[in-house]
Design an enzyme around this catalytic site. Structure first.
Site, short mmCIF file in Angstrom:
data_model
loop_
_atom_site.label_atom_id
_atom_site.label_comp_id
_atom_site.label_asym_id
_atom_site.label_seq_id
_atom_site.Cartn_x
_atom_site.Cartn_y
_atom_site.Cartn_z
N HIS A 135 1.27 -8.47 -0.99
CA HIS A 135 0.32 -7.75 0.01
C HIS A 135 0.46 -6.17 -0.26
O HIS A 135 -0.73 -5.71 -0.36
CB HIS A 135 1.21 -8.03 1.35
CG HIS A 135 0.51 -7.11 2.54
ND1 HIS A 135 -0.32 -7.67 3.45
CD2 HIS A 135 0.80 -5.89 2.75
CE1 HIS A 135 -0.58 -6.62 4.28
NE2 HIS A 135 -0.02 -5.77 3.83
N GLU A 136 1.35 -5.52 -0.67
CA GLU A 136 1.38 -4.22 -1.09
C GLU A 136 0.35 -3.79 -2.32
O GLU A 136 -0.31 -3.00 -2.45
CB GLU A 136 2.77 -3.64 -1.29
CG GLU A 136 3.78 -3.85 0.14
CD GLU A 136 3.01 -3.15 1.28
OE1 GLU A 136 2.32 -1.95 1.03
OE2 GLU A 136 3.02 -3.61 2.23
N GLU A 165 -5.40 -4.87 6.92
CA GLU A 165 -3.95 -5.44 6.86
C GLU A 165 -4.49 -7.15 6.53
O GLU A 165 -3.62 -7.80 5.82
CB GLU A 165 -3.44 -5.33 8.07
CG GLU A 165 -2.56 -3.90 8.17
CD GLU A 165 -1.79 -3.83 7.01
OE1 GLU A 165 -0.92 -4.39 6.74
OE2 GLU A 165 -1.72 -2.33 6.55
#
Length: 449
Positions: A265-266, A330
């Site tokens: 995700h990062e 996000e």
């Protein structure tokens, strides 16, 4: 039941472990919340010495399954440093607002100082030239629309249109400045490369980048690992590929699969250039708001009312544009990060379990549940549901990469079984004293299970 360790950078496959029986799941549930989700972890290949994923001084030889002593909710990037901005913006932005306030206040004072007859003449002139005024305002609006559409680019991987106002090279230079700032702040908390926790993060990031090297944006960046001995449950990646992981996150994840998804995700945030996108949108909206800010200070009869109007305008912009856009970024990073994890042969089913665990921890600690529209991140419950919808597609990607089939029960099922058993045990203990409730203890409520 300890979580196992990771593969060398060249390996692409996960090995299987024996199935966990239902009875073993229930036996582990009886030991409390500390055993959640450890039964379904699978090794990520060649073993390395037992790793300590804990910030405690004494070494531990297992991954702690679930640490309930979480200081704050996990978020994927620091609230203030998530979107570094060009230096001229830092200087010009306050000056722009000050100029708008002074201009609006000057117009108001000029209007008040006009004699009544001149006011009427001005109003009459405005009525006669209303079409010219309307044309001028419309032309200004067309300029803004043209500026917006001429600065749209296609987002890598997803293909979604995005607004880019700043140059990428200049933004990378500022990312280096931000990196220097973080290194100065955490210089006494950086773990050495010989630390087992550092090696875990290094191998996970290396495996993810190697598995996704076919993505040009992934192979173009050099991923540098920094593990900070900090209890906060947090991790973030700067646009130049500098990865920062707090030991609090390593304490919070239950297995290597959850950690792989979080780091995927990062990495997705950096690959999709979300920092540039967010800064571009905020700068564009701030420039538009200068017109409304001038009007507020010109129309409001008193400074106190103008201050209130300015505050209302800033909050409307924040809750109608800034925060919803952050939540959109996000969700996009969750989707792409899940794809990165799937190509690395990670058990993507563990991704939604992490957010269910985060929600469980906050509920047990009695933390207030704020509405999602007040946050820059999706709620834990909605995030888990969103990932559950994406998991079938991620499993197909995993299968197309010739990953070994997943053995053992679904980690989401194990989590639900543990939750069900916990609730049943809790009801059994509270039944004799059902009429008395200790107000100091938070009430357990898990509607999503």
């Amino acid at each position: 039941n300890s979580c196992r360790n990771i593969i060398d950078k060249g390996l692409r496959c996960l090995l299987d472990v024996p199935h966990t029986s239902g009875q073993e799941v229930y036996r582990n549930a009886q030991h409390g919340l500390g055993r959640f989700c450890c039964q379904f972890s699978q090794p990520l290949g060649e073993k390395i010495p037992p790793l300590q994923i804990s910030s405690a001084e004494q070494p531990s030889h297992h991954f702690p399954a679930w640490n309930l002593q979480i200081n704050r909710s996990f978020h994927t990037s620091p609230s203030l440093q998530a979107a570094p901005v060009p230096l001229f913006w830092i200087i010009v932005k306050p000056a722009q607002k000050l100029f708008a306030i002074i201009l609006g206040r000057s117009i108001r004072n000029w209007w008040k100082a006009l004699p009544p007859n001149k006011r009427e003449l001005f109003k009459e002139s405005a009525r006669k030239n209303k079409w010219k005024i309307l044309l001028g305002v419309s032309s200004l609006g067309v300029v803004f629309v043209m500026f917006y559409f001429t600065h749209l680019e296609e987002t890598p991987i997803t293909g979604r249109a995005r607004l880019l106002v700043f140059g990428k090279e200049h933004f990378r230079e500022l990312s280096q400045m931000e990196y220097d700032m973080w290194m100065e702040q955490f210089k006494d908390q950086m773990l050495p490369e010989t630390d087992a926790r550092y090696q875990v993060v290094e191998r996970v990031v290396g495996h993810l980048s190697e598995s996704n090297k076919d993505v040009p944006q992934v192979s173009a960046l050099q991923w540098v690992i920094h593990v900070v001995d900090e209890p906060g449950v947090n991790a973030f990646v700067l646009p130049n590929g500098q990865v920062f992981v707090f030991t609090g996150l390593l304490d919070a994840v239950s297995d290597i699969h959850q950690l792989s998804f979080i780091l995927g995700h990062e990495i997705a945030h950096a690959v999709l250039e979300h920092a540039v996108k967010k800064a571009s949108l905020v700068h564009f909206l701030d420039f538009l708001s200068l017109i409304f800010l001038t009007m507020i200070w010109a129309i409001c009869p008193r400074d106190s009312l103008a201050v209130v109007g300015q505050w209302i305008q800033s909050k409307l912009q924040e809750f109608m544009f800034d925060r919803p856009y952050s939540r959109t970024l996000e969700a996009e990073a969750d989707k792409v990060g899940l794809q990165f994890a799937a190509k690395a042969c990670v058990d993507v089913r563990a991704s939604s379990v992490f957010w269910q665990q985060m929600e469980l921890a906050e509920t047990i600690q009695g933390q207030p549940k704020l509405p999602e529209w007040l946050s820059t991140h999706p709620s834990h419950e909605n995030r888990a549901e969103h990932l559950d919808r994406l998991i079938p597609e991620a499993l197909k990607i995993r299968e197309s990469c010739n990953c070994p089939s997943l053995s053992g029960p679904d980690p989401r099922l194990i989590f639900r079984l543990n939750m069900q058993h916990l609730l049943e045990s809790s009801k059994g203990r509270e039944a004799p004293n059902s009429t008395k409730q200790d107000p100091s203890k938070p009430k357990l409520d898990f509607p999503h299970t």
